[in-house]
Design a protein around this motif. Sequence first.
Motif, PDB file in Angstrom:
ATOM      1  N   GLN A   9       0.860  -1.179   0.000  1.00  0.00           N
ATOM      2  CA  GLN A   9       0.000   0.000   0.000  1.00  0.00           C
ATOM      3  C   GLN A   9       0.898   1.232   0.000  1.00  0.00           C
ATOM      4  O   GLN A   9       1.846   1.317   0.784  1.00  0.00           O
ATOM      5  CB  GLN A   9      -0.909  -0.001   1.209  1.00  0.00           C
ATOM      6  N   LEU A  10       0.574   2.185  -0.864  1.00  0.00           N
ATOM      7  CA  LEU A  10       1.384   3.387  -1.006  1.00  0.00           C
ATOM      8  C   LEU A  10       0.765   4.547  -0.249  1.00  0.00           C
ATOM      9  O   LEU A  10      -0.428   4.805  -0.375  1.00  0.00           O
ATOM     10  CB  LEU A  10       1.515   3.758  -2.487  1.00  0.00           C
ATOM     11  N   ASP A  11       1.595   5.230   0.531  1.00  0.00           N
ATOM     12  CA  ASP A  11       1.142   6.443   1.201  1.00  0.00           C
ATOM     13  C   ASP A  11       1.292   7.650   0.287  1.00  0.00           C
ATOM     14  O   ASP A  11       0.523   8.586   0.357  1.00  0.00           O
ATOM     15  CB  ASP A  11       1.947   6.688   2.484  1.00  0.00           C
ATOM     16  N   GLN A  12       2.342   7.615  -0.536  1.00  0.00           N
ATOM     17  CA  GLN A  12       2.608   8.713  -1.456  1.00  0.00           C
ATOM     18  C   GLN A  12       2.494   8.173  -2.872  1.00  0.00           C
ATOM     19  O   GLN A  12       3.064   7.136  -3.196  1.00  0.00           O
ATOM     20  CB  GLN A  12       4.014   9.266  -1.230  1.00  0.00           C
ATOM     21  N   GLN A  13       1.739   8.843  -3.712  1.00  0.00           N
ATOM     22  CA  GLN A  13       1.521   8.366  -5.064  1.00  0.00           C
ATOM     23  C   GLN A  13       1.841   9.458  -6.050  1.00  0.00           C
ATOM     24  O   GLN A  13       1.715  10.619  -5.725  1.00  0.00           O
ATOM     25  CB  GLN A  13       0.069   7.937  -5.238  1.00  0.00           C
ATOM     26  N   SER A  57       0.283   3.989  -9.009  1.00  0.00           N
ATOM     27  CA  SER A  57      -0.509   4.839  -8.104  1.00  0.00           C
ATOM     28  C   SER A  57      -1.551   4.031  -7.381  1.00  0.00           C
ATOM     29  O   SER A  57      -1.772   2.893  -7.628  1.00  0.00           O
ATOM     30  CB  SER A  57      -1.174   5.966  -8.878  1.00  0.00           C
TER      31      SER A  57
END
Length: 57
Positions: A9-13, A57
């Motif tokens: 899971q990405l916090d920053q995209q 993303s």
Amino acid sequence: MSESYLEIQLDQQPIELCKLLKIADLVTGGGEAKIVISEGYVLLNGEVEYQKKKSIS
């Protein structure tokens, strides 16, 4: 043959695929990331991904 998957899971995209592999500690460096991507060892959403700079993303 057993397959394993890693979900991240990405916090920053967005992030480039080669950078994501480094951050996830799946490769030792950018050169190795580019090699594993170009040789077809990376699946993205179940499909082989060959674009090293693919925006995730």
